[in-house]
Design an enzyme around this catalytic site. Structure first.
Site, PDB file in Angstrom:
ATOM      1  N   GLY A  41      76.743  25.489  26.659  1.00 28.54           N
ATOM      2  CA  GLY A  41      76.885  25.645  28.102  1.00 28.54           C
ATOM      3  C   GLY A  41      76.936  27.108  28.458  1.00 28.54           C
ATOM      4  O   GLY A  41      77.154  27.968  27.602  1.00 28.54           O
ATOM      5  N   ASP A  69      97.229  23.131  34.117  1.00 29.13           N
ATOM      6  CA  ASP A  69      95.915  22.707  34.618  1.00 29.13           C
ATOM      7  C   ASP A  69      95.437  21.458  33.869  1.00 29.13           C
ATOM      8  O   ASP A  69      94.318  21.408  33.367  1.00 29.13           O
ATOM      9  CB  ASP A  69      94.894  23.838  34.473  1.00 29.13           C
TER      10      ASP A  69
END
Length: 744
Positions: free
Chosen positions: A22, A137
């Protein structure tokens, strides 16, 4: 997983790189192999971000925190170099999709999968919390699904309990929809382990129902619902066993004191996957005793997700080979093109910008191949659609873009060696929704249209975008903020939406770097104009997470129902800031902020953003406007000073009798980008719009205005590096300072 590119290194820190996993604006993630043959994922940060001290500090912290964790369901860091020019870290490779990818692509997970997911995530969090850390998170995108169980990743904003964050207490850190109420209201109290438990409840509810318990949409609205409204758990009681339903509900208590601990949740979930190995209501588990779970055989995942894991495992063992250096376009042109005379591209990449008597010419360096028997070459014509507001409220922007595009087409067609010609078909939608749809239908009816530039207004882009997407036709947004238009998160548009301007969520980077590199600022105050909605929240969040000079950031909101900025200004100045950033989009409201700062005697850097860059700000602020600086996503070619911009300005003046308007150079570059993609596809008559759409995102183009690069992931967003500019209010006008990374 994609093949390595020519510019990718062969090795990194002793790891042999195999493929790209990615890429984004911050860096690239590679699949790599260690010296002893193990597969790892290596995250390398781009040099321009690593040069930001605050960003590098966050990266060091992520490495430090993740390296110290050994929990079985946390991805371990195996190696790192935080001081390299392009710092990197390596983690164990997990060949599975994220929870977000699995649920968004295949729907809610079955009950037994949710139970095992919960059991292993609470164990991971229990060990994280026992180590004195808070993840902060926990969300579906940070949970990878492997054959033997889930993995919790990304400790980039984790924090030790009782330690000082890299951002001020008022900064909101995390992802709306999975934030705890105390994260949404950071001044209310400490963000500790109960915050992760709340986020876990959101994650498990999402996994079981496919819905976020506090909804989607505007971030401020999601945060409001998180703090003040009950979660939407409709149907959850029918989808998971009663103890799991009760546990998830308890996790979502507003008061942190009323939530269970991760250790208590571990008891609940492991009882569900207990000694029998079988959970009630079909919930399948693998644990044989608490604290000793064998890996399992992959039957915890539904078949469709297992297929994703198997596919990625297979591709990891047989990654795509790095392509050899090429002298011909890739991919190969269709058969109709292969019968044409062969044309070779020079190794330099096929692009040069040359100044001539008619201006800047984008030259794709090809041999001027004559047709057989000395006859003149017959080249195909590709049509570029142009949709814009040419006679409505935003006609100045539309007209400048139309002129820039027309000049680019004329420049291309003047080349003697062009392998195809371009035509420009215009449609004036006046910025109106109905006309925008008519424009899209009209352009799509023309078989020669390969791509469309526009629309040039937010409303028109919302209306026309889905039509272009349905027809697999790329549309290049030159001036519309795709975030503001609500297009960035629409998965159906990602194959065709090509935004060549930095979105609002990306545009705080130039401000942060200016206040770090040029005017070193340790204390920054952000005045958040809540009338700007999501845009203001994004700006505040970005600056809070990435404080200039690794200093502190305080955020001071101004409610949308008042235009009195004096209380917020007084509150901000009480923190003794060295710089003030106005997070808003209204010129008149920004003028009120400017007057308030001047009246209070503040003379440090005052920063704002492009929507304020209007005469109304100068008029409303008066003398208080002097010295204000603004980020903007467009250049001013006449003042830029580069060879290409000077040549473009000369050609534009010669053709239209005036200096280029705002967005003219960006539209010129949009045509150049499309032409580059067509050329890479061979230039022949058989090219389809869908091919152009796919190729655009793999095309690197150095334009008159800025370099254009896209992230090589599913979002296809513009790489924000070097894509914005700075202006300053001086003597009653806005003066162009240059590209933000070149301002000194």
């Amino acid at each position: 997983m994609r093949a390595l590119r020519a510019e990718d290194p062969e090795t990194l820190g002793g790891h042999r790189l195999l493929a790209r996993l990615g890429a984004g604006g911050m860096g690239t993630v590679y699949l790599a192999r260690t010296a002893d043959g193990a597969l790892v994922a290596v995250k390398m940060i781009r040099a321009e971000h690593a040069a930001d001290p605050a960003f590098r500090a966050r990266f060091r912290r992520e490495v430090q925190l993740a390296t110290g964790l050994t929990a079985p369901w946390v991805v371990p860091v195996t190696a790192a170099d935080t001081e390299a020019r392009e710092p990197w870290l390596a983690t164990a490779f997990v060949p599975g999709p994220s929870l977000a990818e699995a649920v968004d692509g295949h729907g809610p997970l079955p009950a037994h999968t949710v139970v095992v997911l919960g059991a292993r995530l609470v164990r991971a969090l229990a060990e994280v919390h026992a180590a004195g850390l808070v993840h902060r998170d926990v969300k579906p995108g940070n949970i990878l699904l492997a054959q033997d169980g889930p993995r919790l990743i990304d400790f980039g904003i984790a924090q030790g309990t009782g330690t000082t964050a890299l951002t001020a207490p008022d900064a909101i850190i995390g992802t709306p929809g999975y934030l705890s109420p105390e994260q949404a209201l950071p001044h209310e109290g400490e963000v500790g382990p109960p915050s992760d438990v709340f986020s876990l409840g959101c994650v498990l509810a999402y996994a079981a129902t496919g819905r976020r318990p506090f909804g989607t949409g505007d971030a401020a609205a999601v945060l409001y619902r998180t703090v003040h409204e009950s979660p939407d758990l409709t149907g959850l009681d029918r989808l998971v066993p009663p103890p799991v339903h009760e546990a998830i509900t308890d996790c979502l208590a507003k008061d942190p004191r009323h939530r269970p601990t991760a250790a208590e949740l571990r008891d609940v979930f492991e009882a569900m996957t207990g000694l029998t190995g079988r959970a009630p209501d079909g919930a399948q588990g693998h644990g044989t005793s608490r604290g000793a779970e064998p890996p399992g055989q992959g039957d915890w995942l539904p078949p469709e997700v297992l297929r994703l894991v198997a596919d990625r495992s297979s591709r990891a063992l047989n990654p795509p080979p790095r392509p050899p250096a090429r002298t011909a376009p890739e991919p190969s042109p269709p058969e109709s093109v292969r019968r044409l005379p062969r044309r070779r591209i020079l190794a330099i990449g096929g692009l040069a910008v040359a100044a001539s008597g008619t201006g800047a010419a984008v030259l794709l360096n090809r041999r001027n191949t004559a047709a057989a028997a000395g006859t003149p070459r017959q080249v195909p014509t590709h049509t570029v659609g142009f949709q814009s507001d040419l006679t409505g409220p935003q006609k100045a922007t539309g007209t400048a873009q139309e002129r820039g595009a027309a000049l680019a087409v004329a420049t291309h067609n003047a080349r003697a060696d062009a392998s195809f010609r371009l035509a420009l078909t215009r449609y004036d939608d006046r910025g109106e929704t109905a006309r925008a749809k008519d424009a899209a239908r009209s352009l799509l009816a023309r078989s020669a249209v390969r791509a469309v530039i526009g629309p040039s207004t937010t409303a028109a882009a919302r209306a026309a975008g889905p039509l272009y997407a349905a027809a697999s036709t790329p549309f290049v947004l030159v001036s519309v903020d795709s975030d503001e238009a609500g297009l960035s998160d629409d998965v159906s548009l990602r194959r065709t939406l090509c935004a060549t301007t930095a979105s609002g969520s990306q545009r705080a980077l130039p401000i942060v770097l200016y206040l770090t590199r040029v005017h070193s600022t340790r204390r920054t105050a952000v005045i958040e104009d809540q009338a700007a909605g999501q845009t203001a929240w994004d700006i505040s969040r970005y600056i809070g997470e990435n404080p200039p000079s690794e200093g502190t950031v305080t955020i001071h909101p101004v409610k949308a129902d008042t235009d009195d900025f004096r209380p917020a200004v007084a509150e901000a100045l009480a923190t003794d800031p060295q710089a003030v950033v106005h997070a808003g989009i209204s010129p008149s409201r920004a003028a009120s902020c400017a007057r308030g700062l001047t009246a209070a005697g503040f003379t440090g850097p005052r920063m704002g953003f492009e929507p304020v860059l209007r005469p109304a700000f100068l008029t409303g602020a008066g003398d208080a406007a002097e010295g204000w600086m603004f980020e903007a996503p467009y250049t001013e070619p006449e003042s830029a000073g580069t060879k290409a911009s000077k040549a473009f300005t000369t050609a534009y003046r010669k053709r239209y009798g005036q200096a280029p308007g705002r967005w003219a150079a960006e539209a010129y570059d949009a045509v150049g980008l499309i032409a580059r993609a067509l050329d890479a596809l061979g230039g022949g008559a058989g090219i389809e719009p869908g091919q152009v759409a796919e190729r655009l995102f793999r095309t690197a183009y150095d334009g008159v205005a800025k370099p254009i690069r896209f992230t090589q992931d599913a979002t296809h967003t513009l790489n924000p590096g070097n894509a914005s500019f700075l202006y300053q209010a001086r003597d009653g006008d806005f003066r162009f300072l240059g590209r933000y990374d070149q301002v000194r």
